[in-house]
Every structure is written in structure tokens, then in C-alpha cells.
Design an enzyme around this catalytic site. Sequence first.
Site, mmCIF file in Angstrom:
data_model
loop_
_atom_site.group_PDB
_atom_site.id
_atom_site.type_symbol
_atom_site.label_atom_id
_atom_site.label_comp_id
_atom_site.label_asym_id
_atom_site.label_seq_id
_atom_site.Cartn_x
_atom_site.Cartn_y
_atom_site.Cartn_z
ATOM 1 N N ASP A 118 0.862 -1.183 0.000
ATOM 2 C CA ASP A 118 0.000 0.000 0.000
ATOM 3 C C ASP A 118 0.896 1.230 0.000
ATOM 4 O OD1 ASP A 118 -2.218 1.892 0.647
ATOM 5 O OD2 ASP A 118 -3.291 0.063 1.165
ATOM 6 N N ASP B 69 3.572 1.718 -4.914
ATOM 7 C CA ASP B 69 2.732 2.507 -5.813
ATOM 8 C C ASP B 69 2.437 1.630 -7.019
ATOM 9 O OD1 ASP B 69 1.623 4.196 -7.698
ATOM 10 O OD2 ASP B 69 3.060 5.816 -7.404
ATOM 11 N N VAL B 70 1.207 1.131 -7.131
ATOM 12 C CA VAL B 70 0.875 0.145 -8.159
ATOM 13 C C VAL B 70 0.907 0.716 -9.563
ATOM 14 C CG1 VAL B 70 -0.506 -1.265 -6.588
ATOM 15 C CG2 VAL B 70 -1.633 0.521 -7.961
ATOM 16 N N TYR C 212 -15.150 5.561 -13.412
ATOM 17 C CA TYR C 212 -15.014 4.393 -12.535
ATOM 18 C C TYR C 212 -15.535 3.129 -13.227
ATOM 19 C CZ TYR C 212 -15.287 1.573 -8.261
ATOM 20 O OH TYR C 212 -15.129 0.594 -7.315
ATOM 21 N N LYS D 32 -13.478 -0.424 -14.141
ATOM 22 C CA LYS D 32 -13.860 -1.740 -13.638
ATOM 23 C C LYS D 32 -14.311 -2.673 -14.766
ATOM 24 C CE LYS D 32 -12.760 -0.909 -9.425
ATOM 25 N NZ LYS D 32 -11.583 -1.603 -8.854
ATOM 26 N N THR E 218 -16.975 0.338 2.922
ATOM 27 C CA THR E 218 -15.541 0.577 2.805
ATOM 28 C C THR E 218 -15.296 2.068 2.572
ATOM 29 O OG1 THR E 218 -15.521 0.267 0.402
ATOM 30 C CG2 THR E 218 -15.183 -1.693 1.764
#
Length: 266
Positions: A38, A64-65, A157, A161, A194
Site C-alpha cells: 500500500d 505505488d501500483v 469508474y 472496472k 468501505t
Amino acid sequence: MAGRVEGKVALITGGASGIGRACAERLAQEGATVVVTDLQDAKGAEVVAAIRAAGGKAEYLHHDVTQEQAWIDVIAAVKASQGRLDILVNNAGIGLSASVLEMPLADFQRQFAINVDGVFLGLKHSIPLMREGKAGGSIINMSSIAGLKGSPRMSGYCGTKGAVRLMTKSVAMECANEKDGIRVNSMHPGIIETPIWDSIIGTGDPGDNARPARPAVLDALTADAVPMGVKGYPEDIANGVLWLASDESRYVTGAEMVIDGGLTVK
């Protein structure tokens, strides 16, 4: 049943909070050695400490992805410390809500960088280490019900996805063609309590995944939208991830696991 992923090594991105944390804790409970990554270093360390205090095995890596070199470094660190990789949960993501007429291009691109580039890089750099072990593996890419249906003010978004959903299917076929035993599936949560919901519904700072969503707001949203009439919790998704990560799902690849209280049924 216990020890469902005993002896396996799992890498969970975005594991410092929300669904990622629940996945890390659940997999550790069932015997996996968990590598949590993370950008929230303090929270990531808290997750690892909690897992260890409960008798599990875990380590934390700053990650950092969106950066390819960061993925190269993380996979090298996993190989050095664990010698193998059996499970990847591509979970890191953000949710930004705005009309397509109003969303700044920079926000659109940032969302794609984290939600899509991050998944792509995870696949690209994790699969070779899984193949080295010659024991197969399981990759779970975190999509959303937003990857199955459109929503107003959610075009960016939903786009990310939906991309994760079809990328998952394509790479599942690549691995199946190679007969490498690596299964690749997507997870599609519905309304789950979340932090990401704060930024999606405008009750928090954009992309702030550090604190819980406001329960009262989600309760009202759930009552109107979800057939079961209740919201989900990170543990509900973690239980699905556990099944996909375990050998119980050995014949499942390229599939979509939808956990949404019936939201996408109607």
C-alpha cells in the site's frame, strides 16, 4: 474448515484498509503468508502487526501500483523473502464520481492508472514468479458491479472496472493456453462498507481510502437499491476471495464472482 490456503504466499495490493485488509486477515487466518502492499505505510504496518498478533504470518511493503519499477521491486522482494508466489489479489483502487462533462482529464487518467494500469502491471510481473513455482496459482482482480452495469456520474469508474473484467478473462485464457495452472478471476463487490464509498458518493475527499464510509449514508442507499436490504462488509468479499484463492476453486477461471446482495439481479 481451517488451513484452506496453508503454506501459500499471497500478495494483496491496497491491503492497508477496507477490502484489502479484510482479505489479508482472512487469508492469514487460513494459513497463508501474506504480503501487504500500500501507500499508507502506518496503516499497513498496523495490519501486519494485527495479523502477527493473531498468530499469522505477514509483511508489509510500500508500493505505488501505477509504477512498473515498483512492481519489479515488490516481486523481487517477495521472491527474496518467500521464494514463491501463489496468490495475487489485485485490490488497490480508487473511486471518483463526476459527470463526464465535468471530470478533469487528470482525474480520469489517475483513476485508470491505479485501477487498470495497476492490475495490468500486477498480472505482468506476478505471473512469471507463479510459473517458477510450477504449482499454479490464483489471481483475483478486484472489479465491481460498476464493471457490469453503468451508473450516472460514474463513467470513469465504470470504465476502469469494465476494463478489469475483460482483462481478467483475456489473461485467464492466456494462462489456460499455457497450461500453467494459474487461474485468473474477477471479484465484483456491490455496496460494501468501505472507505471508497466516501469519495464515490461525495461524503469524503476524492480518492480518500483511509477511513470508513459513513454508515448512515450507506444504509439509506442500501435500503433503496439492494434486494436483500442490507449492505455488505469487507469480510463478505474476503470470504469470496478466500474461496477463489484456495484449491476448492481449482476448476474456476475467467469467471466473475458477484457479491452484491442481489443488486445486479434486477
